[in-house]
Design an enzyme around this catalytic site. Structure first.
Site, mmCIF file in Angstrom:
data_model
loop_
_atom_site.group_PDB
_atom_site.id
_atom_site.type_symbol
_atom_site.label_atom_id
_atom_site.label_comp_id
_atom_site.label_asym_id
_atom_site.label_seq_id
_atom_site.Cartn_x
_atom_site.Cartn_y
_atom_site.Cartn_z
ATOM 1 N N CYS A 35 36.514 36.803 -43.738
ATOM 2 C CA CYS A 35 35.658 35.952 -42.940
ATOM 3 C C CYS A 35 34.783 36.786 -42.016
ATOM 4 C CB CYS A 35 36.528 34.990 -42.127
ATOM 5 S SG CYS A 35 35.591 33.809 -41.152
ATOM 6 N N PRO A 36 33.531 36.516 -41.991
ATOM 7 C CA PRO A 36 32.772 35.426 -42.602
ATOM 8 C C PRO A 36 32.073 35.796 -43.908
ATOM 9 C CG PRO A 36 31.372 36.466 -41.001
ATOM 10 C CD PRO A 36 32.699 37.234 -41.000
#
Length: 87
Positions: free
Chosen positions: A22-23
């Site tokens: 993430c992200p």
């Protein structure tokens, strides 16, 4: 929101975000979707378990259709249909 889809998943484009966290998986699919025509089917492969919650939230926010999300070994595979006029 996960939408029911009964046809075969034959993606037009494959985004492999394996090994990223993430992200990055969401940024990668967002970058790919921007260049595509509405209705295009995109397959996302990711090993970050956060994609289970991040991808549905992203689809909800952008209007793209999440057609499927399943675990395959250490990876998550998802199919997203680009919305008409979506970002």
């Amino acid at each position: 929101m996960l939408q029911a889809y009964t046809g075969p998943m034959q993606p037009d484009v494959r985004v492999d975000a394996s090994g990223t966290y993430c992200p990055v998986p969401i940024l990668e699919i967002a970058k790919a979707v921007r260049r595509l025509a509405p209705g295009t089917l995109v397959e996302l492969v990711a090993t970050d378990p956060g994609v289970q919650s991040d991808l549905p939230a992203w689809c909800e926010a952008t209007g793209h259709a999440l057609l499927g999300l399943e675990r395959r070994g250490a990876a998550w595979v998802a199919w997203v249909r680009k919305a008409d006029g979506g970002a």
